[in-house]
Design an enzyme around this catalytic site. Structure first.
Site, PDB file in Angstrom:
ATOM      1  N   ARG A  51      33.946  21.520 -72.381  1.00 55.29           N
ATOM      2  CA  ARG A  51      32.787  20.717 -72.002  1.00 55.29           C
ATOM      3  C   ARG A  51      33.060  19.737 -70.872  1.00 55.29           C
ATOM      4  NH1 ARG A  51      32.333  22.496 -76.740  1.00 55.29           N
ATOM      5  NH2 ARG A  51      34.553  22.045 -76.695  1.00 55.29           N
ATOM      6  N   THR A  52      34.135  18.985 -70.996  1.00 53.14           N
ATOM      7  CA  THR A  52      34.336  17.883 -70.043  1.00 53.14           C
ATOM      8  C   THR A  52      34.534  18.437 -68.637  1.00 53.14           C
ATOM      9  OG1 THR A  52      35.368  16.667 -71.842  1.00 53.14           O
ATOM     10  CG2 THR A  52      35.664  15.788 -69.623  1.00 53.14           C
ATOM     11  N   LYS A  80      57.239  22.622 -62.050  1.00 55.80           N
ATOM     12  CA  LYS A  80      58.573  22.622 -61.399  1.00 55.80           C
ATOM     13  C   LYS A  80      59.216  21.247 -61.474  1.00 55.80           C
ATOM     14  CE  LYS A  80      56.601  25.591 -57.819  1.00 55.80           C
ATOM     15  NZ  LYS A  80      56.105  25.481 -56.424  1.00 55.80           N
ATOM     16  N   ARG A 101      42.339  14.808 -66.816  1.00 57.80           N
ATOM     17  CA  ARG A 101      42.658  14.757 -68.252  1.00 57.80           C
ATOM     18  C   ARG A 101      44.163  14.938 -68.387  1.00 57.80           C
ATOM     19  NH1 ARG A 101      39.653  17.896 -73.069  1.00 57.80           N
ATOM     20  NH2 ARG A 101      38.240  16.171 -72.657  1.00 57.80           N
ATOM     21  N   HIS A 129      38.261   8.080 -73.801  1.00 64.13           N
ATOM     22  CA  HIS A 129      37.487   9.194 -73.216  1.00 64.13           C
ATOM     23  C   HIS A 129      36.146   8.585 -72.780  1.00 64.13           C
ATOM     24  CE1 HIS A 129      36.065  13.095 -72.296  1.00 64.13           C
ATOM     25  NE2 HIS A 129      36.287  13.728 -73.436  1.00 64.13           N
TER      26      HIS A 129
HETATM   27  N1   CP Z   1      34.295  16.625 -76.006  1.00 67.49           N
HETATM   28  C1   CP Z   1      35.275  17.126 -75.253  1.00 67.49           C
HETATM   29  O1   CP Z   1      36.077  16.383 -74.660  1.00 67.49           O
HETATM   30  O2   CP Z   1      35.318  18.494 -75.210  1.00 67.49           O
HETATM   31  P1   CP Z   1      36.343  19.347 -74.367  1.00 67.49           P
HETATM   32  O3   CP Z   1      37.733  19.081 -74.942  1.00 67.49           O
HETATM   33  O4   CP Z   1      35.917  20.767 -74.507  1.00 67.49           O
HETATM   34  O5   CP Z   1      36.301  18.863 -72.945  1.00 67.49           O
END
Ligand code: CP
Length: 312
Positions: A51-52, A80, A101, A129
C-alpha cells in the site's frame, strides 16, 4: 521539520494536520492535478510494502511527477555494503524528494540529517509511520464526522506496531480515550503510556478483547503481529493468533463504530467481517492516496490551500 522532511507525526502541528485533512478532501474530489510537473521523486524501500509504496507512486503519477526507486534493496549497492548516508547523498543528485521505508528505527531521522532534499518517512522499524497516521486521521474524521472525544481501541501488536504509535500521538490533540488490548509480550511501550499521562489522556490496558471493550468503541484499530520484528520466532508463534475479530463479535457494537487496520492482515480480522458496513479497512487504504498527495505537496512547499480557495 528538518529540510522540510516528514520523519515523525510530531513534525506536524495540530493546525497543519487539520489543513492537510482539507487538502486530502480536495484531492479526493480532484485526484488529477499536475502540481509536480518537472519533479522527480525517489521511493527507496528497504522493507516490503504494498500500500504505502504503490499509493505514494500513484500520488506522484496523478500529480504529474516522475518516479524512480527500488522496492528490493538486494538489487542495489546497499547489498555491496554502501552506507545509508552514501545512498542518500547519491539519490540527492537525481531527485527533488525521497520517500523511504527502512527496517531500522531512526533511519529516516538520520537520512533527513544528511539529505538536501526532503525525506518522507514511509515507516522506520517499529518507530513511526506518519503518512499512515494522516490517512488514519482522515478515515476517522470521515466516518465519525469529528476527531474529538472518541474511544479508540487498539488491538494486537502494540509493541512493534508503528502505526499505533504515530496515531496515538496525533490523536492527543483531540481528547481521545484509548483502550489498549494486547498480551503481555506485545503491550503498548511505556514511553507511549507516559505520553498519555503527560497529556492527560485516559487509557485502559487489558489482555481481554471483551464485549465491554468492543461495545464501547467508536474505532477498533486492529493490528498484525509483526513477525519481522521478533528475534525469537518461538515467541512469535506463541502470540501470533491471539486476537481474531469475527463478525458476531460486532453484534452489539455501536452503530458508528468502524473497524480500521493498516493492512496487511494475516488472521486478525475474519473475512466474514469484510461485508459488514462497519468494516472500513479497504476504504482506509484508498484514503492513503489522498493523504500522500497532500503530504507530498506540503513537503515540497506546494500551496494546495490557495488552489482550493481559488477553485471554490
Ligand atoms: N499499511 C502499510 O504500511 O502497508 P504496506 O506495508 O503494504 O505498505
Amino acid at each position: 521539520m528538518q529540510n522540510n522532511s516528514l520523519v515523525s507525526i510530531s513534525d506536524f502541528t495540530k493546525d497543519e494536520m487539520l489543513e492537510l485533512l482539507e487538502d486530502m478532501k480536495y484531492f479526493e474530489a480532484n485526484p488529477n492535478r499536475r502540481l509536480l510537473e518537472g519533479k522527480v521523486v525517489a521511493t527507496l524501500f528497504f522493507e516490503p510494502s504494498t500500500r504505502t509504496r504503490l499509493s505514494f507512486e500513484t500520488a506522484v503519477n496523478r500529480l504529474g511527477g516522475r518516479i524512480i526507486g527500488f522496492s528490493d534493496a538486494s538489487t542495489t549497492s546497499s547489498s555491496k555494503g554502501e552506507t545509508l548516508k552514501d545512498t542518500i547523498m547519491m539519490v540527492n543528485n537525481y531527485v527533488d524528494l525521497i520517500i523511504m521505508r527502512h527496517y531500522l528505527e531512526g533511519a529516516a531521522r538520520y537520512a533527513s540529517e544528511v539529505s538536501r532534499v526532503p525525506i518522507i518517512n514511509a515507516g522506520d522499524g517499529a518507530n513511526q509511520h506518519p503518512s499512515q497516521t494522516m490517512l488514519d486521521l482522515y478515515s476517522i474524521y470521515k466516518t465519525q464526522g469529528t476527531l474529538r472525544d472518541l474511544t479508540i481501541t487498539m488491538v494486537g501488536d502494540l509493541k512493534y506496531g508503528r502505526t499505533v504509535h504515530s496515531l496515538l500521538m496525533a490523536m492527543s490533540y483531540f481528547n481521545p480515550k484509548f483502550n489498549f488490548v494486547a498480551c503481555d509480550e506485545l503491550k503498548m511501550p511505556q514511553e507511549y503510556k507516559d505520553f498519555c499521562d503527560e497529556h492527560g489522556i485516559a487509557y485502559t490496558e487489558t489482555r481481554d478483547f471483551s464485549p465491554e471493550v468492543i461495545n464501547s468503541s467508536d474505532i477498533i484499530y486492529m493490528t498484525r503481529v509483526q513477525r519481522e520484528r521478533f528475534t525469537d520466532l518461538m515467541e512469535y508463534e506463541r502470540v501470533k493468533n491471539i486476537y481474531n475479530l469475527h463478525n458476531s463479535m460486532l453484534d452489539n457494537s455501536k452503530d458508528n463504530v468502524r473497524i480500521l487496520h493498516p493492512l496487511p492482515r494475516v488472521g486478525e480480522i475474519s473475512q466474514d467481517v469484510d461485508s459488514n458496513p462497519k468494516a472500513y479497512y479497504f476504504q482506509q487504504a484508498q484514503n492513503g492516496l489522498y493523504a500522500r498527495q497532500a503530504i507530498i505537496c506540503k513537503v515540497l512547499g506546494i500551496d494546495v490551500k490557495s488552489l482550493r480557495e481559488n477553485e471554490r
